[in-house]
Design an enzyme around this catalytic site. Structure first.
Site, PDB file in Angstrom:
ATOM      1  N   GLY A  37     -13.167 -19.870 -25.518  1.00 20.12           N
ATOM      2  CA  GLY A  37     -14.408 -20.589 -25.230  1.00 20.12           C
ATOM      3  C   GLY A  37     -15.552 -19.742 -24.688  1.00 20.12           C
ATOM      4  O   GLY A  37     -16.713 -19.991 -24.996  1.00 20.12           O
ATOM      5  N   GLY A  49      -8.034 -16.627 -24.839  1.00 23.70           N
ATOM      6  CA  GLY A  49      -7.700 -16.047 -26.142  1.00 23.70           C
ATOM      7  C   GLY A  49      -6.397 -15.265 -26.084  1.00 23.70           C
ATOM      8  O   GLY A  49      -5.596 -15.294 -27.019  1.00 23.70           O
ATOM      9  N   CYS A  74     -12.289   5.189 -18.669  1.00 16.00           N
ATOM     10  CA  CYS A  74     -11.890   6.282 -17.796  1.00 16.00           C
ATOM     11  C   CYS A  74     -10.495   6.003 -17.260  1.00 16.00           C
ATOM     12  O   CYS A  74     -10.300   5.107 -16.466  1.00 16.00           O
ATOM     13  CB  CYS A  74     -12.874   6.394 -16.647  1.00 16.00           C
ATOM     14  SG  CYS A  74     -12.621   7.866 -15.693  1.00 16.00           S
TER      15      CYS A  74
END
Ligand SMILES: Cc1ncc(COP(=O)(O)O)c(C=O)c1O
Length: 391
Positions: A199, A71, A324
């Site tokens: 995917g 992506g 963090c």
């Protein structure tokens, strides 16, 4: 210990039917799709079939589908394609709650001379459409707004944005990584120029993304190399994963109904159960405008990572918005953009379900969360202060 996996917006379990479809292309059919011999050619044919299946999932044409590595690559490709095809325009728009795949690239582009408009969201996480409308200009090259938010699950009005931009010469890209496979996505109906998907968010393999580029959209490749993907993305095709993605796309289409009914009912049961059992628990995100699998709940006066560690001891997997960094705990930019109060933003937990979850698992989580939060609150200086402040 059994794992109760409620972190499906992070990644999903590969569907065994997807793995079955992939296996031959990791073993005996190892030819290169670009080769002249028929051994390689047969791989080219299955890639073409997979392209068609993925196109069907979002109602696109097969020629509008480009396979990428993830992506993130799809997002980068879309954003660079848009700015390269409009070299004279220096204004870019996005929302304040994008995934780092878009947010961090925009921040980088801001350092290289682009002027950025960050569209805000309200306290329920919905997009300020008026702000977007007011900031469009002749200098705007690109609007990139996600289809659905990965943390809050809030769905944005993509069709309305596309309508707003129509005829203005502005490229519209949407990061639909969290939407595809969970809610219907129809690129024809909404009219976006480019759309990213991944995917591994809908039971396909990791390491495979897709960029939809509407026919006629100006495009330049991000990875320049071989002639693969019709010259739009160089690199030997990841045939096995592409075949897997095709199968995952087919299966996702069949599962949309179950996600909207069964998974939604499980999510609602979990959400109501937790909000009822735990005091000072707040829902983040507009209730009726969310992905059906996602709930994000803040447990006030406790810290997300501590909650996750204690959940982990029971095999419960979820996510927190806080990270963090260099000794300080920063609440997520999404929670901050929504104006979630400091005391709640740190303790936000995202539960994201899938068709693999069961009612028994949901009830287990509802049973085990209250004592976890209670124990942490007893140790929290904020909780004591909070109780005093509550009067
Ligand atoms: C909204 C959104 N965009 C992009 C990505 C990045 O996808 P990938 O992991 O395939 O690079 C994610 C992953 O979490 C996401 O949720």
């Amino acid at each position: 210990m059994d794992i109760i996996y409620m972190d499906n917006n992070a990644t999903t379990r590969i569907d065994p039917r997807v793995l079955d479809a992939m296996m031959p292309y990791l073993t005996e059919f190892y030819g290169n799709a670009s080769s002249m011999h028929s051994f390689g050619g047969s791989v080219g044919r299955v890639i073409a079939e997979a392209r068609e299946k993925v196109a069907n999932l979002i109602h696109a044409e097969p020629g509008e589908i480009i396979f990428t590595s993830c992506g993130t690559e799809s997002d980068s490709t879309a954003i660079y394609a848009a700015i390269r095809s409009n070299p004279n325009k220096k204004h870019l728009i996005t929302s304040r709650v994008e995934h780092p795949a878009v947010k961090n690239l925009y921040e980088y582009l801001a350092k290289t001379g682009y002027h950025i408009t960050w569209v805000p969201v309200d306290k329920e996480g919905t997009l300020d459409m008026e702000y977007l409308r007011q900031h469009l200009s002749d200098d705007t090259a690109l609007v990139s707004i996600m289809w659905a938010n990965n943390e809050s699950g809030v769905i944005f009005p993509i069709a309305e944005i596309a309508e707003l931009l129509r005829g203005k010469g502005i490229v519209f890209h949407t990061d639909a990584v969290q939407a595809v496979g969970k809610i219907p996505v129809d690129v024809r109906q909404v009219g976006v120029d480019m759309l990213s998907m991944s995917g591994h968010k809908f039971h396909g393999p990791k390491g495979l993304g897709v960029l939809y580029v509407r026919k006629g959209t100006k495009f330049s490749p991000f990875l320049i190399g071989g002639h693969q993907e019709r010259g739009r993305r160089g690199g030997t095709e990841n045939a096995a994963s592409i075949v897997g993605l095709g199968r995952a796309g087919e299966l996702a289409q069949g599962d949309l109904e179950a996600i909207n009914t069964r998974v939604r009912a499980l999510r609602d049961r979990l959400e109501q159960g937790l909000l009822k059992a735990i005091p000072n628990a707040l829902l983040n995100g507009k209730k009726d405008q969310r992905l059906p699998n996602t709930t994000n709940i803040s447990f006030e006066y406790v810290e997300g990572e501590a909650i996750l560690l204690m959940m982990d001891a029971f095999g419960i997997c979820a996510s927190s918005g806080s990270a963090c960094t260099s000794g300080s705990l920063e609440p997520s930019h999404v929670m901050r953009a929504m104006g979630v109060p400091f005391t709640a933003a740190h303790g936000s937990i995202r539960f994201s379900l899938s068709t693999y979850n069961t009612e028994k698992e949901v009830d287990f989580v509802i049973e085990h969360m209250p004592p976890i939060i209670e124990r942490l609150r007893l140790m929290s200086p904020f909780w004591k202060k909070g109780v005093c402040n509550l009067q």
